[in-house]
Enzyme design. Structure first.
Site, PDB file in Angstrom:
ATOM      1  N   ARG A  21       0.827  -1.208   0.000  1.00  0.00           N
ATOM      2  CA  ARG A  21       0.000   0.000   0.000  1.00  0.00           C
ATOM      3  C   ARG A  21       0.864   1.262   0.000  1.00  0.00           C
ATOM      4  O   ARG A  21       0.523   2.262  -0.654  1.00  0.00           O
ATOM      5  CB  ARG A  21      -0.955  -0.034   1.197  1.00  0.00           C
ATOM      6  CG  ARG A  21      -2.074  -1.071   1.012  1.00  0.00           C
ATOM      7  CD  ARG A  21      -2.643  -1.561   2.337  1.00  0.00           C
ATOM      8  NE  ARG A  21      -3.806  -2.413   2.139  1.00  0.00           N
ATOM      9  CZ  ARG A  21      -3.738  -3.713   1.805  1.00  0.00           C
ATOM     10  NH1 ARG A  21      -2.560  -4.273   1.593  1.00  0.00           N
ATOM     11  NH2 ARG A  21      -4.837  -4.423   1.676  1.00  0.00           N
ATOM     12  N   ARG A  26      -6.746 -16.958 -10.045  1.00  0.00           N
ATOM     13  CA  ARG A  26      -7.378 -16.441  -8.839  1.00  0.00           C
ATOM     14  C   ARG A  26      -8.440 -15.400  -9.193  1.00  0.00           C
ATOM     15  O   ARG A  26      -8.308 -14.663 -10.171  1.00  0.00           O
ATOM     16  CB  ARG A  26      -6.320 -15.853  -7.890  1.00  0.00           C
ATOM     17  CG  ARG A  26      -5.339 -16.915  -7.403  1.00  0.00           C
ATOM     18  CD  ARG A  26      -4.343 -16.363  -6.423  1.00  0.00           C
ATOM     19  NE  ARG A  26      -4.985 -15.971  -5.178  1.00  0.00           N
ATOM     20  CZ  ARG A  26      -4.309 -15.469  -4.137  1.00  0.00           C
ATOM     21  NH1 ARG A  26      -3.015 -15.288  -4.212  1.00  0.00           N
ATOM     22  NH2 ARG A  26      -4.950 -15.130  -3.033  1.00  0.00           N
ATOM     23  N   SER A  47     -12.764  -9.818   1.464  1.00  0.00           N
ATOM     24  CA  SER A  47     -11.371  -9.653   1.058  1.00  0.00           C
ATOM     25  C   SER A  47     -10.875  -8.227   1.279  1.00  0.00           C
ATOM     26  O   SER A  47     -11.445  -7.267   0.760  1.00  0.00           O
ATOM     27  CB  SER A  47     -11.226 -10.020  -0.419  1.00  0.00           C
ATOM     28  OG  SER A  47      -9.996  -9.564  -0.930  1.00  0.00           O
ATOM     29  N   ASP A  75      -3.947 -15.455   7.054  1.00  0.00           N
ATOM     30  CA  ASP A  75      -2.665 -15.915   6.524  1.00  0.00           C
ATOM     31  C   ASP A  75      -1.992 -16.944   7.425  1.00  0.00           C
ATOM     32  O   ASP A  75      -1.067 -17.630   6.985  1.00  0.00           O
ATOM     33  CB  ASP A  75      -1.720 -14.727   6.335  1.00  0.00           C
ATOM     34  CG  ASP A  75      -2.108 -13.878   5.140  1.00  0.00           C
ATOM     35  OD1 ASP A  75      -2.791 -14.390   4.230  1.00  0.00           O
ATOM     36  OD2 ASP A  75      -1.734 -12.685   5.113  1.00  0.00           O
ATOM     37  N   LYS A 106      -6.522 -18.703  -2.186  1.00  0.00           N
ATOM     38  CA  LYS A 106      -5.210 -18.126  -1.908  1.00  0.00           C
ATOM     39  C   LYS A 106      -4.206 -18.662  -2.930  1.00  0.00           C
ATOM     40  O   LYS A 106      -4.579 -19.169  -3.983  1.00  0.00           O
ATOM     41  CB  LYS A 106      -4.802 -18.456  -0.469  1.00  0.00           C
ATOM     42  CG  LYS A 106      -5.651 -17.769   0.582  1.00  0.00           C
ATOM     43  CD  LYS A 106      -5.407 -16.275   0.570  1.00  0.00           C
ATOM     44  CE  LYS A 106      -6.156 -15.544   1.651  1.00  0.00           C
ATOM     45  NZ  LYS A 106      -5.873 -14.092   1.640  1.00  0.00           N
ATOM     46  N   ARG A 137       3.122 -19.807   2.960  1.00  0.00           N
ATOM     47  CA  ARG A 137       2.512 -19.976   4.281  1.00  0.00           C
ATOM     48  C   ARG A 137       2.494 -21.452   4.692  1.00  0.00           C
ATOM     49  O   ARG A 137       2.767 -21.796   5.845  1.00  0.00           O
ATOM     50  CB  ARG A 137       1.088 -19.428   4.277  1.00  0.00           C
ATOM     51  CG  ARG A 137       0.950 -17.989   3.844  1.00  0.00           C
ATOM     52  CD  ARG A 137       1.555 -17.013   4.823  1.00  0.00           C
ATOM     53  NE  ARG A 137       1.347 -15.640   4.371  1.00  0.00           N
ATOM     54  CZ  ARG A 137       1.875 -14.563   4.946  1.00  0.00           C
ATOM     55  NH1 ARG A 137       2.662 -14.716   6.004  1.00  0.00           N
ATOM     56  NH2 ARG A 137       1.642 -13.358   4.468  1.00  0.00           N
TER      57      ARG A 137
END
Length: 467
Positions: free
Chosen positions: A42, A150, A195, A347, A374, A420
C-alpha cells in the site's frame, strides 16, 4: 482418519528446506522479522496517488518476492525505483521501462498498452487495478499462471459499477485485465466477500479519482488501507459494515516507515510455543487488531503471549513488541468459529493447523471458505501438509478439523510452493526429532527471506537442499 495427501505439487519448484528439530533454547531471545507485506504494498502504491510528491522514501519495507513483484510494474508506469538496505525510494517522472509481454493463450486481441506483470502477487495485481481505475493511465495487469487462476471479479465488478472500463483479456473473472478508463462517479458498492484486497482496491480507486464512495462489506478484514489514507488526510468514516469516503485529495508524506509484519512474527512465536523453553520477543510489530487473530486464538486457548511497549506509528498503526513465554502446556485445543477472527488470522491458518496437530484435543478452524482462493487451496494444502506429519486432520465444509493426540513424525512434507504452508511445515518440523524435508520450502522468500534464521534462533538446524 487423516486427510489424503493427493493435492498436486506445482510444476515449478523452489529448493527444499531440510529441518532437524532440537530442544527449545532457554533464556530470552529477540527475533526481528521483516516489514509488513500488506502495508509495504500500500505504501508503494501511494506513490501513484494524486496527492503524492515527486519522491517517496519508504523505510522498513518487506523485502520478499511478493513486494518486489510490484517494482517492475511501477517502472513500466514511469516511476524510478531505488532499493537500498532497509529502504525503497520511488521517483515520479522517469521514462517508462518496456516490459516483455506474455500474451495469454487464446487472446485474439492484445491491446497496445503498458504491460504490468506482477508475478504471483495477488495484492500487487488487485491494488494496481484499483489505483489504475482511479486515476492511472490505461494499462494491462497480469500475473503468472497461478495468479491468472485467482478471482478478480470481487473488485472488477464494483469498479465497473462506478464506471471504470475494465476488460478481461482471457477467462472471465481472471487476469489478465486491461484497465482502459477510470471510474466516472462515486456512490455505493457492496462487496461479495470480506477480502481486504478487494475493499482496498475499490477505496484506492475512489481516493485516486477524488470521488466520494461508500463500500459495504460482509465482514471487516485488515484495515491498513483505511488507516493509511486517514493518516494522509482522507476523510474516512467506518460504521458497522461499511466504509464511507467523503472525497477530496489526500497528501502523501515524503517519508513512510513500515512496522514489522505480525503474520511473520507468528512463526518465531509458534516455534517458541512448540519448543517450550525460555521466551521470545519480536520487536516493532504492527499490532493492528485486524491482524492479530493468530495471537488472539492462542491467548484464548491459554498460551502466554503479551504485547508490550505499545505506541502508534505515523501510518496510524498500533505498534509494539510481542513476547511469548513457555510452551503449549495447558493448551488443549484451538478454536476459530467466527468470520472476524478468521479474517484476522487468514494468513496464519496453515500455522494454526500445524500447532493444533501438536495439541491433545480436537481443534476447529472454521469460516475459512476464502482460503480456497489463496496461492493454493489452503484448506486442502494445509490438511495435506499436517497429514504428512501423521496428524488426524480433515476438511469439513468451510473449515479444518484437527483431532490432536496422535504422535507426529519427521519425514518428507509437501510445501506446494505456498510460502505460508511451507513455513508452517518447517516450524512444526523444528520441534520434532529427526530430519524433515519440506519440499519447495525455500518459497518462504516470497514474504520472509530471513525465515531460516528465525527457526535457527529457536534451536532448529535448517539447511537448503542439503547444502
Amino acid at each position: 482418519m487423516s486427510a489424503p495427501t493427493t493435492v498436486s505439487q506445482p510444476a515449478t519448484r523452489s529448493a527444499d528446506l531440510l529441518v532437524e528439530g532440537r530442544a527449545g533454547t532457554p533464556g530470552l531471545r529477540t527475533v526481528p522479522v521483516p516489514g509488513d507485506k500488506s502495508i509495504t504494498h500500500r505504501a508503494l502504491l501511494a506513490s501513484l496517488l494524486p496527492g503524492a510528491g515527486p519522491r517517496l522514501h519508504i523505510r522498513g519495507g518487506n523485502p520478499g518476492g511478493a513486494v518486489r513483484a510490484l517494482l517492475p510494474a511501477l517502472a513500466a508506469l514511469g516511476y524510478g525505483v531505488e532499493t537500498t538496505a532497509g529502504a525503497l525510494t520511488i521517483h515520479r517522472g522517469r521514462l517508462p521501462v518496456p516490459q516483455p509481454i506474455r500474451p495469454h493463450p487464446g487472446v485474439a486481441h492484445w491491446p497496445d498498452l503498458p504491460y504490468l506483470y506482477t508475478e504471483g502477487s495477488s495484492a500487487a495485481a488487485r491494488l494496481l487495478v484499483g489505483v489504475l481505475a482511479g486515476a492511472g493511465p490505461a494499462a494491462i495487469v497480469d500475473g503468472d499462471d497461478v495468479l491468472r487462476d485467482r478471482p478478480m471479479d470481487w473488485l472488477v465488478a464494483p469498479l465497473a459499477a462506478l464506471g471504470a472500463h475494465i476488460d478481461y483479456l482471457g477467462a472471465h473473472g481472471r487476469l489478465p485485465v486491461a484497465v482502459h478508463g477510470p471510474v466516472l462517479h462515486g456512490g455505493e458498492v457492496t462487496l461479495a466477500v470480506g477480502s481486504a484486497q478487494a475493499r482496498a482496491a475499490v477505496l484506492l480507486a475512489a481516493v485516486a479519482a477524488e470521488l466520494p464512495l461508500t463500500v459495504h462489506v460482509p465482514v471487516f478484514s485488515r484495515d491498513h488501507t483505511e488507516r493509511m489514507l486517514t493518516a494522509f488526510g482522507s476523510r474516512l468514516e467506518r460504521t458497522a459494515l461499511a466504509v464511507h469516503y467523503r472525497g477530496g485529495r489526500c497528501t502523501v508524506p515524503a517519508e513512510l516507515e513500515v512496522p514489522a509484519d505480525p503474520s511473520l512474527a507468528a512463526y518465531p512465536v509458534a516455534a517458541q510455543l512448540l519448543g517450550g523453553a525460555g521466551a521470545v520477543r519480536v520487536p516493532d510489530v504492527c499490532l493492528n487488531p485486524t491482524r492479530l487473530g493468530f495471537f488472539a486464538t492462542l491467548r484464548a486457548a491459554g498460551a502466554d503471549i503479551a504485547y508490550v511497549d505499545e505506541r502508534r506509528s505515523a501510518l496510524g498503526e498500533p505498534v509494539g513488541t510481542i513476547v511469548a513465554r513457555g510452551g503449549l502446556t495447558g493448551v488443549e485445543r484451538l478454536t476459530v468459529d467466527d468470520p472476524a477472527t478468521l479474517h484476522a488470522a487468514i494468513d496464519e491458518v496453515p500455522l494454526l493447523v500445524a500447532l493444533a496437530a501438536a495439541l491433545p484435543g480436537e481443534s476447529w478452524l472454521g469460516c475459512a471458505g476464502e482460503l480456497r482462493f489463496k496461492e493454493t487451496d489452503r484448506l486442502r494444502t494445509s490438511t495435506a501438509m499436517a497429514a504428512a506429519f501423521g496428524a488426524d486432520v480433515a476438511v469439513v465444509h468451510d473449515g479444518i478439523r484437527v483431532r490432536g493426540g496422535r504422535p507426529l513424525r519427521a519425514g518428507t512434507v509437501p510445501g506446494f510452493e505456498d510460502h505460508r504452508v511451507a513455513m508452517a511445515a518447517a516450524t512444526l518440523a523444528g520441534a520434532l526429532p529427526g530430519r524433515t524435508t519440506v519440499l519447495g520450502g525455500a518459497c518462504h522468500r516470497t514474504s520472509f527471506p530471513g525465515f531460516a534464521a528465525a527457526l535457527r534462533a529457536a534451536g532448529a538446524v535448517v539447511t537448503e537442499d542439503g547444502s
